[in-house]
Design a protein around this motif. Structure first.
Motif, PDB file in Angstrom:
ATOM      1  N   VAL A  18       1.407 -14.873   3.688  1.00 24.16           N
ATOM      2  CA  VAL A  18       0.603 -14.345   2.580  1.00 24.16           C
ATOM      3  C   VAL A  18      -0.472 -15.355   2.183  1.00 24.16           C
ATOM      4  O   VAL A  18      -1.634 -14.993   1.987  1.00 24.16           O
ATOM      5  CB  VAL A  18       1.495 -13.968   1.376  1.00 24.16           C
ATOM      6  CG1 VAL A  18       0.658 -13.616   0.161  1.00 24.16           C
ATOM      7  CG2 VAL A  18       2.416 -12.811   1.744  1.00 24.16           C
ATOM      8  N   LEU A  21      -3.228 -15.148   4.689  1.00 20.49           N
ATOM      9  CA  LEU A  21      -4.060 -13.955   4.489  1.00 20.49           C
ATOM     10  C   LEU A  21      -5.023 -14.133   3.321  1.00 20.49           C
ATOM     11  O   LEU A  21      -6.139 -13.618   3.347  1.00 20.49           O
ATOM     12  CB  LEU A  21      -3.190 -12.726   4.217  1.00 20.49           C
ATOM     13  CG  LEU A  21      -2.565 -12.038   5.410  1.00 20.49           C
ATOM     14  CD1 LEU A  21      -1.674 -10.883   4.943  1.00 20.49           C
ATOM     15  CD2 LEU A  21      -3.626 -11.515   6.359  1.00 20.49           C
ATOM     16  N   LEU A  22      -4.581 -14.856   2.306  1.00 18.09           N
ATOM     17  CA  LEU A  22      -5.418 -15.085   1.126  1.00 18.09           C
ATOM     18  C   LEU A  22      -6.468 -16.166   1.365  1.00 18.09           C
ATOM     19  O   LEU A  22      -7.346 -16.367   0.526  1.00 18.09           O
ATOM     20  CB  LEU A  22      -4.546 -15.473  -0.071  1.00 18.09           C
ATOM     21  CG  LEU A  22      -3.585 -14.392  -0.574  1.00 18.09           C
ATOM     22  CD1 LEU A  22      -2.659 -14.962  -1.639  1.00 18.09           C
ATOM     23  CD2 LEU A  22      -4.352 -13.187  -1.091  1.00 18.09           C
ATOM     24  N   ALA A  71       6.820 -13.882  -1.828  1.00 14.79           N
ATOM     25  CA  ALA A  71       5.611 -13.541  -1.081  1.00 14.79           C
ATOM     26  C   ALA A  71       5.058 -12.171  -1.488  1.00 14.79           C
ATOM     27  O   ALA A  71       3.852 -12.001  -1.657  1.00 14.79           O
ATOM     28  CB  ALA A  71       5.891 -13.568   0.420  1.00 14.79           C
ATOM     29  N   TRP A  75       1.306 -11.301  -3.288  1.00 16.57           N
ATOM     30  CA  TRP A  75       0.317 -10.358  -2.781  1.00 16.57           C
ATOM     31  C   TRP A  75      -0.002  -9.300  -3.846  1.00 16.57           C
ATOM     32  O   TRP A  75      -1.169  -8.954  -4.056  1.00 16.57           O
ATOM     33  CB  TRP A  75       0.810  -9.697  -1.495  1.00 16.57           C
ATOM     34  CG  TRP A  75      -0.236  -8.842  -0.865  1.00 16.57           C
ATOM     35  CD1 TRP A  75      -0.340  -7.485  -0.930  1.00 16.57           C
ATOM     36  CD2 TRP A  75      -1.359  -9.291  -0.106  1.00 16.57           C
ATOM     37  NE1 TRP A  75      -1.452  -7.065  -0.257  1.00 16.57           N
ATOM     38  CE2 TRP A  75      -2.094  -8.154   0.266  1.00 16.57           C
ATOM     39  CE3 TRP A  75      -1.816 -10.544   0.299  1.00 16.57           C
ATOM     40  CZ2 TRP A  75      -3.267  -8.228   1.024  1.00 16.57           C
ATOM     41  CZ3 TRP A  75      -2.978 -10.624   1.054  1.00 16.57           C
ATOM     42  CH2 TRP A  75      -3.691  -9.474   1.405  1.00 16.57           C
ATOM     43  N   THR A  79      -3.794  -9.056  -5.427  1.00 17.31           N
ATOM     44  CA  THR A  79      -4.536  -7.830  -5.122  1.00 17.31           C
ATOM     45  C   THR A  79      -4.556  -6.857  -6.293  1.00 17.31           C
ATOM     46  O   THR A  79      -5.195  -5.814  -6.210  1.00 17.31           O
ATOM     47  CB  THR A  79      -3.953  -7.117  -3.881  1.00 17.31           C
ATOM     48  OG1 THR A  79      -2.594  -6.758  -4.136  1.00 17.31           O
ATOM     49  CG2 THR A  79      -4.051  -8.001  -2.645  1.00 17.31           C
ATOM     50  N   ALA A  86       1.284  -2.642  -2.899  1.00 16.90           N
ATOM     51  CA  ALA A  86       1.055  -3.965  -2.324  1.00 16.90           C
ATOM     52  C   ALA A  86       1.835  -4.151  -1.027  1.00 16.90           C
ATOM     53  O   ALA A  86       1.308  -4.683  -0.047  1.00 16.90           O
ATOM     54  CB  ALA A  86       1.427  -5.045  -3.326  1.00 16.90           C
ATOM     55  N   GLU A  89       0.186  -2.074   1.761  1.00 15.94           N
ATOM     56  CA  GLU A  89      -1.054  -2.712   2.198  1.00 15.94           C
ATOM     57  C   GLU A  89      -0.775  -3.997   2.988  1.00 15.94           C
ATOM     58  O   GLU A  89      -1.367  -4.233   4.036  1.00 15.94           O
ATOM     59  CB  GLU A  89      -1.944  -3.035   1.007  1.00 15.94           C
ATOM     60  CG  GLU A  89      -3.227  -3.710   1.436  1.00 15.94           C
ATOM     61  CD  GLU A  89      -4.036  -4.264   0.283  1.00 15.94           C
ATOM     62  OE1 GLU A  89      -5.262  -4.257   0.419  1.00 15.94           O
ATOM     63  OE2 GLU A  89      -3.452  -4.715  -0.716  1.00 15.94           O
ATOM     64  N   LEU A  90       0.136  -4.821   2.482  1.00 18.73           N
ATOM     65  CA  LEU A  90       0.454  -6.090   3.141  1.00 18.73           C
ATOM     66  C   LEU A  90       0.987  -5.862   4.544  1.00 18.73           C
ATOM     67  O   LEU A  90       0.562  -6.528   5.498  1.00 18.73           O
ATOM     68  CB  LEU A  90       1.454  -6.887   2.299  1.00 18.73           C
ATOM     69  CG  LEU A  90       1.921  -8.217   2.880  1.00 18.73           C
ATOM     70  CD1 LEU A  90       0.746  -9.156   3.123  1.00 18.73           C
ATOM     71  CD2 LEU A  90       2.936  -8.853   1.934  1.00 18.73           C
ATOM     72  N   ARG A  93      -1.866  -5.018   6.768  1.00 17.97           N
ATOM     73  CA  ARG A  93      -2.673  -6.196   7.098  1.00 17.97           C
ATOM     74  C   ARG A  93      -1.972  -7.084   8.117  1.00 17.97           C
ATOM     75  O   ARG A  93      -2.623  -7.739   8.923  1.00 17.97           O
ATOM     76  CB  ARG A  93      -2.954  -7.016   5.831  1.00 17.97           C
ATOM     77  CG  ARG A  93      -3.810  -6.323   4.796  1.00 17.97           C
ATOM     78  CD  ARG A  93      -5.299  -6.353   5.103  1.00 17.97           C
ATOM     79  NE  ARG A  93      -5.860  -7.666   5.247  1.00 17.97           N
ATOM     80  CZ  ARG A  93      -6.433  -8.378   4.286  1.00 17.97           C
ATOM     81  NH1 ARG A  93      -6.491  -7.899   3.063  1.00 17.97           N
ATOM     82  NH2 ARG A  93      -6.943  -9.557   4.542  1.00 17.97           N
TER      83      ARG A  93
END
Length: 115
Positions: A18, A21-22, A71, A75, A79, A86, A89-90, A93
């Motif tokens: 996570v 990704l951020l 985690a 997220w 977001t 979430a 979506e996570l 991704r």
């Protein structure tokens, strides 16, 4: 709406994934613990270390805004989505299939479950 197996999702998604990704960059490290700016409240100081994440245990905490969790929580907070949205979506991704729960009759359905 189908149910999400949050227990499995919490075990599947690592905090480091996570943070990657951020685009989060650690400003300090001691073993499995990393520190840096908080992605939740958006601290931007080049020397900020208010956010602490323990990668081995998969938990994080911000000493400025007080936010903390795992985690999935991170997220969702960053977001600004509900946990259900979430997680969906996570997983998208990350290119993984969402861990859906089966209803007692073998069909998906109902609300999100958080054991």
């Amino acid at each position: 709406m189908p149910l999400i197996d949050l227990r499995r999702a919490r075990g599947d998604v690592r905090l480091a994934e996570v943070l990657d990704l951020l685009g989060w960059v650690a400003r300090g490290r001691a073993g499995a613990q990393v520190r840096g700016p908080c992605p939740v409240h958006g601290s931007e100081s080049a020397t900020s270390r208010v956010f602490s994440a323990h990668l081995g245990r998969g938990v994080w905490h911000c000493f400025r805004c007080g936010a903390s969790g795992n985690a999935l929580d991170l997220w969702a907070r960053v977001t600004r989505r509900g946990l259900y949205e979430a997680v969906v979506e996570l997983y998208g991704r990350l290119g993984r299939a969402v861990p859906w729960l089966q209803s007692p009759r073998g069909k998906e359905g109902g609300a999100m479950s958080d054991p």
